[in-house]
Design a protein around this motif. Structure first.
Motif, PDB file in Angstrom:
ATOM      1  N   GLN A   1       0.803  -1.217   0.000  1.00 18.16           N
ATOM      2  CA  GLN A   1       0.000   0.000   0.000  1.00 18.16           C
ATOM      3  C   GLN A   1       0.840   1.273   0.000  1.00 18.16           C
ATOM      4  O   GLN A   1       0.322   2.364  -0.249  1.00 18.16           O
ATOM      5  CB  GLN A   1      -0.920   0.001   1.226  1.00 18.16           C
ATOM      6  CG  GLN A   1      -1.879  -1.173   1.297  1.00 18.16           C
ATOM      7  CD  GLN A   1      -2.827  -1.210   0.125  1.00 18.16           C
ATOM      8  OE1 GLN A   1      -3.394  -0.191  -0.252  1.00 18.16           O
ATOM      9  NE2 GLN A   1      -2.997  -2.374  -0.476  1.00 18.16           N
TER      10      GLN A   1
ATOM     11  N   GLN B   1       0.599   3.742  -2.845  1.00 24.65           N
ATOM     12  CA  GLN B   1      -0.460   4.750  -2.904  1.00 24.65           C
ATOM     13  C   GLN B   1       0.106   6.142  -2.666  1.00 24.65           C
ATOM     14  O   GLN B   1      -0.391   7.127  -3.210  1.00 24.65           O
ATOM     15  CB  GLN B   1      -1.527   4.448  -1.844  1.00 24.65           C
ATOM     16  CG  GLN B   1      -2.254   3.138  -2.045  1.00 24.65           C
ATOM     17  CD  GLN B   1      -3.291   2.915  -0.975  1.00 24.65           C
ATOM     18  OE1 GLN B   1      -3.955   3.845  -0.539  1.00 24.65           O
ATOM     19  NE2 GLN B   1      -3.453   1.676  -0.534  1.00 24.65           N
TER      20      GLN B   1
ATOM     21  N   GLN C   1      -8.034   6.017  -1.068  1.00 24.73           N
ATOM     22  CA  GLN C   1      -6.618   6.098  -1.386  1.00 24.73           C
ATOM     23  C   GLN C   1      -6.090   7.508  -1.143  1.00 24.73           C
ATOM     24  O   GLN C   1      -4.987   7.690  -0.617  1.00 24.73           O
ATOM     25  CB  GLN C   1      -6.394   5.682  -2.838  1.00 24.73           C
ATOM     26  CG  GLN C   1      -4.935   5.626  -3.251  1.00 24.73           C
ATOM     27  CD  GLN C   1      -4.739   4.895  -4.554  1.00 24.73           C
ATOM     28  OE1 GLN C   1      -5.464   3.959  -4.875  1.00 24.73           O
ATOM     29  NE2 GLN C   1      -3.751   5.306  -5.328  1.00 24.73           N
TER      30      GLN C   1
ATOM     31  N   SER D   1      -3.216   9.060   1.489  1.00 25.29           N
ATOM     32  CA  SER D   1      -2.109   9.883   1.010  1.00 25.29           C
ATOM     33  C   SER D   1      -2.071  11.253   1.674  1.00 25.29           C
ATOM     34  O   SER D   1      -1.009  11.896   1.708  1.00 25.29           O
ATOM     35  CB  SER D   1      -2.215  10.059  -0.516  1.00 25.29           C
ATOM     36  OG  SER D   1      -2.257   8.817  -1.175  1.00 25.29           O
TER      37      SER D   1
END
Length: 309
Positions: free
Chosen positions: A75, A78, A161, A165
């Motif tokens: 992940q 991302q 997502q 971030s």
């Protein structure tokens, strides 16, 4: 039906069957039959979609988990992907082309990173929407559910997502002297409006992509052009200061630029209201409502055609 004649013979009536001569539509109406997979009314469609809300959330989370399942960093990509893009853009536009003109270094870096992260949210939603139906034909043909569940789920996946971030985006902002204050709360309504806009756009592209699968090959070029026209790497008012005002207005009024500017204004201390177009919140809300509602109705109108042919 038969009857007896005067000489005792039995005559068979030739009266036509009661359904002879009726069209298929008339027969369906007579016996209460409906077309398999027929589009429900808009209100009924919304009710069915709400009933699938748990599926939409679970599907988006599963897609998000599986997206980088084969990568060793998982992940973390991302965050790494938009950060690497921002680094490349900084070297090319910030250093080589001097696109940061008029902005100090402490403002330009979070300005650029914010633009990349926020535009990537819209870009990814559009690209996922294009393939929402054409890329899931097995699911569409095997199960009966409101097809809008798929593009909405993909837009929700991109929102999750982005939220992941945002932690890195906040860290970049703080590293360049932008500390949390009340203005950061404006990020919440700005992202909510952008999510509505992205969802409507994903619905529009899902219907278009279902009919024309080759659209998935064209959209990267369209999105790249949109990115360059939205001020991701440069300030539109500064870069177009010597151009006609209408040219700057057209670029600033486009929805991608509107949502980026709102989040930059909320996050970056040195990015003041003079960089925003007039009535920016009205523009953001207008784009969100028009595209979300219009996209939903546009997608619903072709509900019975998805997965056929």
């Amino acid at each position: 039906m038969s009857e007896t004649t005067h000489d005792g013979a039995v005559a068979v009536s030739t009266a036509p069957p009661p359904d002879e001569g009726l069209t298929a539509t008339q027969l369906a109406d007579k016996y209460g039959l409906t077309v398999s997979g027929a589009r429900p009314s808009l209100g009924e469609y919304v009710r069915r979609l709400w009933g699938r809300r748990h599926f939409i959330l679970a599907f988006s989370q599963a897609k998000l988990t599986a997206q980088y399942s084969q990568a060793k960093l998982g992940q973390l990509w991302q965050v790494a992907t938009p950060l690497l893009n921002a680094g490349v853009y900084y070297v090319i536009f910030g250093v080589i082309l001097n696109a940061s003109r008029g902005m100090p270094h402490s403002v330009y870096v979070p300005f650029l990173v914010t633009g990349v992260f926020v535009f990537t949210f819209t870009q990814s939603s559009v690209m996922a929407g294009v393939r929402a139906i054409s890329g899931n034909l097995g699911l569409v043909r095997a199960l009966h559910f409101p097809r809008a569940s798929l593009p909405i789920s993909f837009a929700l996946q991109q929102l999750q997502q982005l939220l992941f971030s945002m932690l890195v985006l906040f860290a970049v902002a703080v590293a360049f002297g932008n500390y949390p204050d009340l203005s950061w709360l404006l990020i919440v309504p700005a992202l909510a409006l952008q999510f509505l806009f992205n969802t409507g756009l994903a619905l529009i592209m899902a219907r278009a992509g279902a009919k024309t699968p080759d659209l998935a090959q064209l959209m990267p070029f369209v999105m790249r052009t949109w990115m360059y026209a939205s001020g991701v790497m440069f300030s539109i008012p500064i870069m177009l200061a010597d151009r006609p005002q209408w040219a700057a207005n057209v670029l600033q009024w486009n929805p991608a630029a509107v949502y980026m500017d709102l989040i930059r204004f909320a996050l970056i201390d040195g990015y003041g209201s003079e960089n925003l177009p007039a009535h920016v919140w009205a523009l953001a809300a207008g784009w969100a409502v028009v595209v979300a509602l219009g996209g939903f109705v546009y997608f619903w109108k072709a509900e019975e055609r998805y997965g056929r042919g």
